[in-house]
Design a protein around this motif. Structure first.
Motif, mmCIF file in Angstrom:
data_model
loop_
_atom_site.group_PDB
_atom_site.id
_atom_site.type_symbol
_atom_site.label_atom_id
_atom_site.label_comp_id
_atom_site.label_asym_id
_atom_site.label_seq_id
_atom_site.Cartn_x
_atom_site.Cartn_y
_atom_site.Cartn_z
ATOM 1 N N LYS A 8 -4.415 -5.652 -1.265
ATOM 2 C CA LYS A 8 -5.744 -4.690 -1.523
ATOM 3 C C LYS A 8 -6.185 -3.944 -0.345
ATOM 4 N N ALA A 9 -6.265 -4.788 0.662
ATOM 5 C CA ALA A 9 -6.794 -4.046 1.916
ATOM 6 C C ALA A 9 -5.695 -3.205 2.484
ATOM 7 N N ALA A 10 -4.258 -3.448 2.377
ATOM 8 C CA ALA A 10 -3.381 -2.703 2.772
ATOM 9 C C ALA A 10 -3.140 -1.308 1.787
ATOM 10 N N LEU A 11 -3.428 -1.494 0.496
ATOM 11 C CA LEU A 11 -3.259 -0.335 -0.342
ATOM 12 C C LEU A 11 -4.535 0.617 0.326
ATOM 13 N N GLU A 12 -5.625 0.120 0.393
ATOM 14 C CA GLU A 12 -6.887 0.801 0.859
ATOM 15 C C GLU A 12 -6.660 1.490 2.326
ATOM 16 N N GLU A 13 -5.873 1.037 3.095
ATOM 17 C CA GLU A 13 -5.545 1.642 4.540
ATOM 18 C C GLU A 13 -4.509 2.504 4.173
ATOM 19 N N ILE A 14 -3.618 2.581 3.228
ATOM 20 C CA ILE A 14 -2.538 3.487 2.961
ATOM 21 C C ILE A 14 -3.277 4.648 2.413
ATOM 22 N N ASN A 57 -8.547 10.683 -5.980
ATOM 23 C CA ASN A 57 -9.708 9.448 -6.261
ATOM 24 C C ASN A 57 -9.557 8.625 -7.229
ATOM 25 N N ASN A 58 -9.056 8.941 -8.428
ATOM 26 C CA ASN A 58 -8.651 8.034 -9.495
ATOM 27 C C ASN A 58 -8.049 6.692 -9.124
ATOM 28 N N ILE A 59 -7.178 6.893 -8.469
ATOM 29 C CA ILE A 59 -6.120 5.889 -7.749
ATOM 30 C C ILE A 59 -7.096 4.877 -6.750
ATOM 31 N N LYS A 60 -7.854 5.716 -5.962
ATOM 32 C CA LYS A 60 -8.687 4.803 -4.965
ATOM 33 C C LYS A 60 -9.618 3.922 -6.049
ATOM 34 N N ALA A 61 -10.241 4.691 -6.848
ATOM 35 C CA ALA A 61 -11.099 3.902 -7.611
ATOM 36 C C ALA A 61 -10.714 2.662 -8.356
ATOM 37 N N SER A 62 -9.272 2.834 -8.871
ATOM 38 C CA SER A 62 -8.537 1.692 -9.659
ATOM 39 C C SER A 62 -8.249 0.662 -8.450
ATOM 40 N N VAL A 63 -7.991 0.844 -7.409
ATOM 41 C CA VAL A 63 -7.472 0.016 -6.328
ATOM 42 C C VAL A 63 -8.747 -1.010 -6.125
ATOM 43 N N LYS A 69 -2.345 -4.876 -11.305
ATOM 44 C CA LYS A 69 -1.765 -5.842 -11.120
ATOM 45 C C LYS A 69 -0.770 -6.260 -10.469
ATOM 46 N N ASP A 70 0.013 -5.062 -10.053
ATOM 47 C CA ASP A 70 1.268 -5.089 -9.142
ATOM 48 C C ASP A 70 1.259 -3.868 -8.366
ATOM 49 N N VAL A 71 1.636 -4.237 -6.875
ATOM 50 C CA VAL A 71 1.493 -3.069 -5.880
ATOM 51 C C VAL A 71 2.409 -1.970 -6.344
ATOM 52 N N LYS A 72 3.593 -2.367 -7.040
ATOM 53 C CA LYS A 72 4.675 -1.505 -7.546
ATOM 54 C C LYS A 72 4.024 -0.232 -8.353
ATOM 55 N N ASP A 73 2.858 -0.730 -9.166
ATOM 56 C CA ASP A 73 2.208 0.370 -10.020
ATOM 57 C C ASP A 73 1.474 1.287 -9.412
ATOM 58 N N ALA A 74 0.707 0.570 -8.291
ATOM 59 C CA ALA A 74 -0.083 1.382 -7.206
ATOM 60 C C ALA A 74 0.844 2.534 -6.561
ATOM 61 N N TYR A 75 2.093 2.225 -6.050
ATOM 62 C CA TYR A 75 2.690 3.032 -5.323
ATOM 63 C C TYR A 75 3.338 3.894 -6.252
ATOM 64 N N ASP A 77 1.894 5.475 -9.027
ATOM 65 C CA ASP A 77 1.055 6.295 -9.223
ATOM 66 C C ASP A 77 0.624 7.246 -7.929
ATOM 67 N N LEU A 78 0.754 6.699 -6.902
ATOM 68 C CA LEU A 78 0.652 7.513 -5.702
ATOM 69 C C LEU A 78 1.645 8.580 -5.359
ATOM 70 N N SER A 79 2.917 7.919 -5.784
ATOM 71 C CA SER A 79 3.861 8.968 -5.704
ATOM 72 C C SER A 79 3.887 9.849 -6.687
ATOM 73 N N LEU A 80 3.673 9.650 -7.966
ATOM 74 C CA LEU A 80 3.437 10.625 -8.868
ATOM 75 C C LEU A 80 2.476 11.717 -8.580
ATOM 76 N N VAL A 81 1.655 11.564 -7.706
ATOM 77 C CA VAL A 81 0.746 12.632 -7.310
ATOM 78 C C VAL A 81 1.550 13.773 -6.705
ATOM 79 N N PHE A 82 2.341 13.380 -5.859
ATOM 80 C CA PHE A 82 3.148 14.180 -4.860
ATOM 81 C C PHE A 82 4.475 14.761 -5.749
ATOM 82 N N TRP A 83 5.099 13.868 -6.615
ATOM 83 C CA TRP A 83 6.171 14.488 -7.442
ATOM 84 C C TRP A 83 5.896 15.478 -8.452
ATOM 85 N N ASN A 84 4.497 15.138 -9.012
ATOM 86 C CA ASN A 84 3.834 16.192 -9.970
ATOM 87 C C ASN A 84 3.713 17.447 -9.151
ATOM 88 N N ALA A 85 3.399 17.514 -8.077
ATOM 89 C CA ALA A 85 2.929 18.881 -7.330
ATOM 90 C C ALA A 85 4.254 19.484 -7.009
#
Length: 789
Positions: A8-14, A57-63, A69-75, A77-85
């Motif tokens: 969780k700390a690593a995700l917050e750093e990213i 902001n929504n991803i940050k709040a979820s973390v 429940k899995d770091v892959k899900d967080a990754y 969602d983060l990648s979807l932000v940029f793939w959508n754009a």
């Protein structure tokens, strides 16, 4: 497995690294456009093509709340932000470049933290729009040798699904946007031509405010490219509907109608049907309702062969023929005028009460006797013009209102914009917005259908100063309402308020590519001949749709795209030698330096109205033009405008001296007149923020200038006692009078400031009886009286 505290700390750093990322040598936040979800109201199309929208902001709040429940899900969602754009925006645009940079940063930061395991994938996840819309194949296995990650700029739909190059969730401050040329279906490895960065303003909160004046200019090529690319990706018009067509016609009647249209001639003898001769049979015109070939020859052949099974099929072919003619010829040209006149004649022939031969009309077969610019102002009883054509409100007598009408495949309803037949000039159809659809209940017109529309004037239908410029396609709201028979309908169009026009194009069904599109920024008062900026667009549309979010939404541009700014149409016609064109408007003297009535100042309106009355109006098609404006016919527009300005200012000063009630104290007069300061070229208009601190002359509305303080100043009044003090003195006097009763005397006058004189009371004069009695006592003594003798 659940996310550990270390993960969780690593995700917050990213996430922190992504949020704080900035471009080289700049303080701009790269992630600013990805913090919040795209607004669903303004960017509804975004949610139609993006399966799973995400924001940082929504991803940050979820973390922070431990929802993953899995770091892959967080990754993912983060990648979807940029793939959508990357999917929704054009490659090479600023938002696309930022998304690519942050996606690479995500992968780099993820690899730096072994506790998060390896990067799950570098290709789009299954829920990304690239995979859902099947625009990219699955990533092929890579060799074990690591290689640098290539920047992918080829992610582009093969067919246009979304509106190209929008910039969702724009902030109100300026951004640096790098517009790119039209996107192609080229594969990875091909390069695009780079374009310079352009500083453009994003969407501001006051989106409905009026636009500021922009100098005369042509639209820059980049803006033209942005507008064309957006229009290429918009939905196409599905074509005419199934209702409103002619119900019955024999083949002989069909052939007769075609012959009348083909052979119709004007009063001079010109055959108007020749305008169709240059229109190709094949569909060489883009954005038509049908690609099937159509022409008079094909229609006549089909009639002879009994190829029409119903009158509707014949009516539909004729409607497509007129549509092709309108699109093929340039608007307002002579062939275009002939096409619209013949269309109105055809609609008269197919109406319930068709005209009879000879087919001659003084109104070009239109339902009204006069059009914009020729009718009398609705509030001007003493004005010129044709009376009893328009009114200032919607009438309801002897008619039944309906929700919509169907005519020749068109469905028109409240708030729709339409082209209607113009009895004065068929090449300039009337622009109107529908305020009511109705069916007549008058005995003489029982069952006839019609619409009540609000008229919009074109620039050439107004009287305006020669120095006024116009947006390309600009029209003006007026106070005229007119009842048109449904047979006057030419086609549906659209009109946008300027603040929306520069930001995008209307969504269907309000507008389709190929339909005429206009822009409105001001009202026109044809009685005073002044223009007033529209501050609230809701006041111009029908009340039923004023607050509706579904009324004319837009497909947005990547950045603001301004239309070209053009000179007065009368000046342009003169430059092109079109001096025989009949117009219902005209030129007024230049108003440069005269207060703008758009600010609502009544004095300014009065001044402009006086200028209209004091100077002759110059119609564009009369010989008086050169008499009053000799420079107009000899020099360019700039020289003409300067001449108008000098002439107007000199006559304005003379008029002010004749009508002013007192001495003229304007700045120009105080300086000794225009000749003393070197002519009108030395006059500089004061900024509004400076002029507001000065008084204005009540007659001329010009700023007053005083070289020194007034000489005949009124003398100040001497100080006087207050009412409280005088009341105190009166009470004191009353008490003193009460004390002096009984012969003690009294003080003379009111005691003010202690100054008074004590005087003895004087006796009242004797009466006649008292005087006789006193005299008797003196003559006879006390023992006798005058009556005892």
């Amino acid at each position: 497995m659940p996310i550990t505290p270390q993960q969780k700390a690593a995700l917050e750093e990213i996430i922190h690294a992504i949020l704080t990322a900035t471009p080289p040598k700049r303080s701009r936040q790269l992630a600013e456009m990805f913090l919040e979800l795209v607004d669903r109201t303004d960017w509804g199309h975004y949610y139609e093509v993006i399966p799973e929208p995400r924001c940082l902001n929504n991803i940050k709040a979820s973390v922070e709340k431990g929802r993953y429940k899995d770091v892959k899900d967080a990754y993912t969602d983060l990648s979807l932000v940029f793939w959508n754009a990357l999917f929704y925006n054009e490659p090479g645009s600023q938002i696309s470049n930022d998304a690519e940079t942050l996606k690479t940063l995500l992968e780099t930061e993820w690899r730096k933290r072994p506790i998060l395991n390896a990067v799950p994938r570098s290709s789009p996840p299954p829920s990304a729009p690239q995979k859902v819309h099947k625009m990219i194949e699955e990533e092929k296995p890579k060799p074990p040798t690591p290689k640098p990650i290539a920047r992918q700029t080829s992610i582009k739909p093969a067919t246009p699904i979304a509106a190209p190059s929008p910039l969702p969730n724009l902030a109100s401050k300026s951004r640096m946007i790098t517009p790119a040329p039209i996107a192609s279906t080229s594969h990875q490895g091909q390069h695009r031509q780079s374009t310079p960065e352009i500083d453009v303003d994003g969407m501001s909160p006051d989106a409905e405010s009026s636009m500021e004046d922009v100098p005369i200019m042509e639209r820059d090529p980049l803006s033209e490219e942005i507008a064309k690319q957006l229009e290429r990706g918009l939905p196409r018009w599905p074509g005419f509907g199934d209702k409103g067509w002619m119900e019955y016609a024999t083949p002989d009647r069909m052939a007769e109608i075609v012959h009348i249209i083909k052979s119709h001639k004007d009063v001079v003898g010109n055959r108007l049907g020749s305008a169709f001769d240059s229109v190709p049979e094949e569909s060489a015109i883009p954005n038509l309702s049908s690609t099937a070939p159509v022409s008079f020859r094909l229609i006549e052949t089909r009639i002879r062969e009994n190829g029409y099974s119903s009158a509707k099929e014949f009516d539909l072919d004729m409607a497509r023929l007129f549509e092709k003619g309108r699109r093929w010829h340039e608007a307002q040209s002579e062939p275009y005028s002939r096409i619209l006149l013949l269309q109105r004649l055809y609609q008269a022939l197919t109406s319930p009460n068709p005209p009879h031969s000879p087919y001659v009309s003084t109104t070009n077969f239109a339902g009204l006797i006069a059009g914009p610019g020729s009718v009398k102002p609705v509030h001007g009883a003493d004005s010129e013009g044709v009376p009893n054509v328009t009114m200032h409100r919607v009438l309801s007598k002897d008619r039944q209102f309906v929700d919509e009408l169907h005519y020749k495949g068109w469905t028109v309803k409240l708030a729709d914009w339409v082209h209607l037949s113009n009895p004065d000039d068929p090449s300039r159809p009337i622009i109107g917005q529908i305020f009511r659809c109705w069916v007549s209940e008058e005995p003489a017109k029982k069952g006839q259908q019609g619409v009540t529309v609000s008229w919009y004037y074109r620039p050439e239908q107004t009287y305006h100063p020669a120095n006024r410029s116009f947006w390309e396609g600009e029209v003006f709201k007026t106070s005229h309402f007119a009842d048109h028979p449904i047979e006057d309908l030419i086609e549906k169009i659209a009109c946008q308020f300027t603040a929306r026009h520069v930001r995008g194009r209307p969504r269907p069904p309000f507008w389709y590519v190929g339909w005429p599109l206009y822009v409105c920024d001001s009202r026109y008062n044809d009685r005073e001949r002044i223009f007033v900026k529209i501050k609230n667009w809701n006041s111009c549309v029908p009340e039923e749709v004023r607050k509706s979010l579904e009324f004319m939404p837009i497909y947005p541009f990547e950045r603001m795209v301004y239309p070209a700014r053009l000179s007065s149409p009368f000046l342009l016609m003169k430059q092109h030698g079109a001096t025989n064109v009949k117009m219902t408007g005209g030129l007024l003297p230049s108003t440069e330096g005269v207060p703008n009535p758009a600010d609502g100042d009544k004095r300014a309106r009065k001044d402009v109205g006086a200028a209209r009355v004091a100077y002759p109006v110059i119609p564009a098609s009369t010989q008086q033009q050169q008499q009053y404006y000799p420079v107009y016919a000899q020099q360019n527009q700039a020289a003409a405008a300067q001449h108008y300005q000098q002439q107007y200012q000199q006559q304005q000063l003379l008029q002010g001296q004749q009508q002013a009630r007192g001495p003229d104290r304007s700045i120009i007069t105080a300086a000794g007149g225009l000749h003393a300061i070197g002519g009108a070229g030395q006059v500089i208009k004061l900024p509004s923020e400076t002029a507001k601190h000065f008084d204005r002359d009540p007659e001329t509305n010009q700023v007053l200038w005083f070289a020194s303080a007034p000489v005949d100043m009124a003398k100040p009044r001497k100080p006087k006692h207050s009412l409280e003090y005088l009341n105190f003195v009166a009470n004191k006097k009353r008490k003193q009078e009460q004390q002096t009763e009984g012969g003690e005397g009294r003080r003379d006058g009111m005691e003010v400031d202690g100054n008074s004189t004590l005087v003895k009371p004087t006796a009242a004069p004797l009466t006649v009886s008292e005087m006789m009695e006193k005299l008797a006592k003196e003559m006879f003594g006390n023992s006798a009286s005058p009556t005892t003798a």
